[in-house]
Enzyme design. Structure first.
Site, mmCIF file in Angstrom:
data_model
loop_
_atom_site.group_PDB
_atom_site.id
_atom_site.type_symbol
_atom_site.label_atom_id
_atom_site.label_comp_id
_atom_site.label_asym_id
_atom_site.label_seq_id
_atom_site.Cartn_x
_atom_site.Cartn_y
_atom_site.Cartn_z
ATOM 1 N N PHE A 286 0.861 -1.192 0.000
ATOM 2 C CA PHE A 286 0.000 0.000 0.000
ATOM 3 C C PHE A 286 0.893 1.237 0.000
ATOM 4 O O PHE A 286 1.883 1.282 0.739
ATOM 5 C CB PHE A 286 -0.852 -0.049 1.274
ATOM 6 N N THR B 27 2.107 7.285 2.001
ATOM 7 C CA THR B 27 3.132 8.213 2.503
ATOM 8 C C THR B 27 4.091 8.679 1.404
ATOM 9 O O THR B 27 4.528 7.882 0.564
ATOM 10 C CB THR B 27 3.922 7.521 3.634
ATOM 11 N N ALA C 24 4.480 14.114 2.630
ATOM 12 C CA ALA C 24 3.102 13.869 3.045
ATOM 13 C C ALA C 24 3.065 12.631 3.935
ATOM 14 O O ALA C 24 2.870 11.512 3.472
ATOM 15 C CB ALA C 24 2.200 13.681 1.826
ATOM 16 N N GLY C 25 3.297 12.842 5.213
ATOM 17 C CA GLY C 25 3.252 11.754 6.188
ATOM 18 C C GLY C 25 1.936 11.835 6.914
ATOM 19 O O GLY C 25 0.884 11.475 6.371
ATOM 20 N N GLU D 252 1.241 3.677 10.195
ATOM 21 C CA GLU D 252 -0.233 3.608 10.058
ATOM 22 C C GLU D 252 -0.909 4.569 11.045
ATOM 23 O O GLU D 252 -1.911 4.235 11.675
ATOM 24 C CB GLU D 252 -0.713 2.166 10.188
#
Lengths: 379, 261
Positions: free
Chosen positions: A123, A126, A130-131, A363
Site C-alpha cells: 500500500f 506516505t 506527506a506523512g 499507520e
C-alpha cells in the site's frame, strides 16, 4: 457479554501458536540481523491460508474473521514482528481495500492471488512531504485516453520489494485537496513503475521497506479503485482496518517480551536466588501483563466490531494507541529485567524493543490516534 | 481408495503427574492433543489422498471433549469424522477398546486402516494389532513409509530393531505408524473455519457390531494395579581418568555389587 474465544478461534489459536513457534521463531534473529525478507515463511503461511484469513471463500480466502486475523498477527509478532507486519500490510492495506472498494472484476482478478499468497500486497500513501499530513500528496495521476499517467514517489512502503500488487493514492485534481485524491491498483512490472531505495531501519528489519517510483507510469483506467476523487476516504478507511493489524502486532511484541522475561527471571540468579523472587521483578511483571491484557481486550474489541459491521474507527485508534505504547513500555522493562544480557543480541528482548518503536509511528502515529479519538469526543 | 485412521486424544505432556493416593493421572491443567503417532498416521492418509485421491475417515473413541481432535482432523483435510462414545465403553482397557473400535469398523468400508503405533499416555502399542485380529485382517506394525500402486497393493517399509523390512501387502489391511514417519501438516485456516460447520457422527453401542460383554470394564481382563512416578536416582560418580584406571574402577565397582566375583 462473553470474553471467551469460540471453539473455532481456540482451534485457530492452537494452530497459529504452533506454527509461530516451529516455523517463524527459529528465523527471527537471522531475519533481523541480515535484514532479510523471510520469503520462505510467506510461502509456508500461504500454503495454510494465513495470507487470506478475512477474505471470503468466494475469492479464495479462508473466510475467517478479523478477530482470527488479529490473533494471527499477534501470535506471529510475539516471535517475529517482521513476519507480523508482512501479513498485516498484505491483508489490511492491500487485500482489504480491494475487497471493500473494488469492482467485481477487480476482486476476481486480484483477491484469489492475494488470498492464496501467490501474490504479496502493499500500500502506498506516505510521501517524502506527506506523512501525517496525508492531504499533501504530490504524486499525480493525469487522465490520458484509456489510461492514467502517474508521476511521483511513495516512501516507507512495507513489502515493497516483494509485492506483486500495490494500492496507491495519487492526486487526480490538485485544486480539490483531499477531494482530488484517487486510489489505484498497480501491478509489479507496470511500465514506468519501479522500486527505489530500501530503508535501513531500527526494527522490523526483515520487512522490505522501500520507495515506490512512478515515472510516466501508465495505469489502465480499469485499475482505478473505488470512485474518482474518493481516494482519501478509501485511504482513511483502509488505515482504520490497518490499525487493528498494527495494534495486534504491538500486542504480540509485548506478549513475546513478557514470555521471554518470565523464562529469564526464573533462571537468572542474583544474591543466591532467582530474580523472580524479588518483589521489584514481580511488580514489574504484574504491570507488564496487566497492560498487555488490556491491549488484547482493545484489539479484540476493535476486530469484533469490524466483524459485526459496527463503526470501529475510534476503537481501532484506541487499540493501536494503547497497544503500541504498551509494547514500548513492556519491551523497555523486559530489557531492564534482563540487565546487561537484555542489551545484547543474545536475547530476543533487544530486538523486540527495537521492533516495538515502529508501532507508535506507522499507520498513524500515536499523536494521530489521539486526534482521531478526541475528535470523536468533541464533535 | 478408502482409508480409515484411528486417532486418540491424549494429555500433552511427557511429565504426567500421578496422584500419589489414587494412582491415577492428574489431567487438570494439562492440554489435550491428538496422539503424535496417530497424527503421523493421519498425515500418511492425507498424503495418499493428495497423491492418488482417497476418501479419509477418522474415528476416535473417547469422552465428549475428544470432539476437538476430530475437528482438528477436519481442519487438516479429512472427509468424515466418527466419534465413538457411550457409557458402555467406559473403563475399557486395550482389549475392550479394540473390540469397540472393531465393532465400529465392521460398519465402515475401507481398503486401509491406519492407527498410530502407540499412545503417549499408555505406551502399550496393543490396540492397532488387536483390531486387526478382531477383523481378521493382515497387519504391519511400526511403519515408516507406505506406497500405493494405485490398484490393490501397498509397498511398506517397516522399522525393526536392526533395520527395515520391505513388505508388499494387499488391501484391505491394517498398519500401525511411527511418529517419525511423517511431519503432520498444519491445520488449514479455511479448514478451521469450516471444521465446526461439518458433522461429526456420534456413534454409541447401538450403532456398532459388538458383543456387549467385550466392552468397558466387563470386557477388560487387565486393570491398572498401580501407577507411580519414577523415583529420582542420585547423580553418579564421575571420574576423569585414563582408560586403564577407568577399567580398574569399573571392575572394582562391579565386584562391590557382586556382579563380578
Amino acid at each position: 457479554m462473553n470474553f471467551s474465544l469460540t471453539k473455532e478461534q481456540e482451534l485457530f489459536q492452537q494452530m497459529i501458536k504452533d506454527f509461530a513457534e516451529k516455523e517463524v521463531k527459529p528465523l527471527a534473529a537471522e531475519v533481523d540481523d541480515l535484514e532479510r525478507f523471510p520469503i520462505e515463511t510467506v510461502e509456508k503461511m500461504a500454503k495454510i491460508g494465513i495470507m487470506g484469513i478475512p477474505i471470503p471463500k468466494q475469492y479464495g480466502g479462508a473466510g475467517g474473521s478479523n478477530v482470527m486475523y488479529s490473533m494471527a498477527v499477534e501470535e506471529l509478532s510475539a516471535v517475529c514482528a517482521t513476519t507480523g507486519v508482512i501479513v498485516s500490510a498484505h491483508t489490511s492495506l492491500c487485500a482489504a481495500p480491494i475487497l471493500e472498494h473494488g469492482t467485481e472484476a477487480q476482486k476476481q482478478k486480484y483477491l484469489p492471488k492475494l488470498a492464496s499468497g501467490e501474490w504479496i500486497g502493499a500500500f502506498g500513501l506516505t510521501e517524502p512531504n506527506a506523512g501525517t499530513d496525508a492531504a499533501g500528496q504530490q504524486t499525480t495521476a493525469i487522465e490520458d485516453g484509456d489510461n492514467y499517467i502517474i508521476n511521483g514517489s511513495k516512501i516507507f512502503i512495507t513489502n515493497a520489494e516483494f509485492a506483486h500488487v500495490y494500492v496507491i493514492l495519487a492526486m487526480t485534481d490538485k485544486s480539490q485537496g483531499t477531494r482530488g485524491i484517487t486510489a489505484f491498483i498497480i501491478e509489479k512490472g507496470t511500465p514506468g513503475f519501479s522500486i527505489g531505495k530500501k530503508e535501513k531501519k531500527m526494527g522490523i528489519r526483515g520487512s522490505a521497506t522501500c520507495e515506490l517510483v512512478f515515472e510516466n507510469c501508465i495505469v489502465p483506467k480499469e485499475n482505478l479503485l473505488g470512485k474518482l476523487s474518493k481516494g482519501f476516504g478509501i485511504a482513511m478507511k483502509t488505515l482504520d482496518g490497518g490499525r487493528i493489524g498494527i495494534a495486534a502486532q504491538a500486542l504480540g511484541i509485548a506478549q513475546g517480551a513478557i514470555d521471554e522475561t518470565v523464562k529469564y527471571v526464573k533462571e537468572r540468579k542474583q544474591f543466591g536466588r532467582p530474580i523472580s523472587a524479588f518483589q521489584n521483578t514481580q511488580f514489574q511483571l504484574a504491570d507488564m501483563n496487566t497492560k498487555t491484557e488490556a491491549s488484547r481486550m482493545l484489539v479484540r474489541k476493535a476486530a469484533y466490531k469490524k466483524d459485526a459491521k459496527l463503526p470501529y474507527s475510534v476503537d481501532a485508534a484506541m487499540a493501536k494507541l494503547f497497544a503500541a505504547e504498551t509494547a514500548m513500555e513492556v519491551t523497555n522493562k523486559a530489557v531492564q529485567l534482563h540487565g546487561g544480557y537484555g542489551y545484547t543480541r543474545e536475547y530476543p528482548v533487544e530486538r523486540m524493543m527495537r521492533d516495538a518503536k515502529i508501532t507508535e509511528i506507522y499507520e498513524g502515529t500515536s499523536e494521530v490516534q489521539r486526534m482521531v479519538i478526541s475528535a470523536n469526543m468533541l464533535k | 481408495m478408502k482409508i480409515v485412521v484411528c486417532i486418540k486424544q491424549v494429555p500433552d505432556t511427557t511429565e504426567i503427574k500421578i496422584d500419589p493416593i489414587t494412582g491415577t493421572l492428574i489431567r487438570d491443567g494439562v492440554p489435550s492433543i491428538m496422539n503424535p503417532d496417530d497424527k503421523s498416521g493421519l498425515e500418511m492418509a492425507l498424503q495418499l489422498k493428495d497423491e492418488k485421491g482417497a476418501h479419509v475417515t477418522v474415528i476416535t473413541m473417547g469422552p465428549p471433549q475428544a470432539d476437538l481432535i476430530l475437528r482438528e482432523a477436519y481442519a487438516m483435510g479429512v472427509d468424515r469424522a466418527i466419534h465413538l462414545t457411550d457409557r458402555k465403553f467406559a473403563g475399557a482397557d486395550t482389549l475392550a477398546t479394540s473390540h469397540a473400535l472393531a465393532g465400529a469398523l465392521r460398519k465402515i468400508d475401507f481398503d486401509l486402516l491406519i492407527t498410530g503405533r502407540q499412545a503417549i499416555d499408555g505406551d502399550t502399542a496393543q490396540v492397532g494389532p488387536q483390531i486387526a485380529e478382531h477383523l481378521d485382517l493382515p497387519q504391519v506394525s511400526y511403519l515408516e513409509d507406505l506406497k500405493f500402486d494405485g490398484d490393490k497393493t501397498f509397498t511398506m517399509k517397516r522399522h525393526i530393531e536392526d533395520g527395515y523390512q520391505m513388505l508388499e501387502v494387499e488391501a484391505p489391511c491394517v498398519v500401525t505408524v511411527l511418529s517419525s514417519a511423517n511431519t503432520p501438516r498444519y491445520m488449514n485456516v479455511g479448514g478451521i473455519v469450516d471444521a465446526y460447520q461439518k458433522e461429526v457422527e456420534v456413534w454409541g453401542f447401538n450403532e456398532i457390531e459388538v458383543d456387549e460383554k467385550d466392552l468397558g470394564l466387563k470386557g477388560s481382563p487387565t486393570s491398572v494395579h498401580k501407577a507411580f512416578a519414577r523415583g529420582l536416582k542420585p547423580a553418579g560418580e564421575l571420574y576423569e581418568v585414563g582408560t586403564d584406571e577407568a577399567v580398574g574402577i569399573i571392575i572394582k565397582k562391579l565386584k562391590e555389587k557382586f556382579i563380578l566375583n
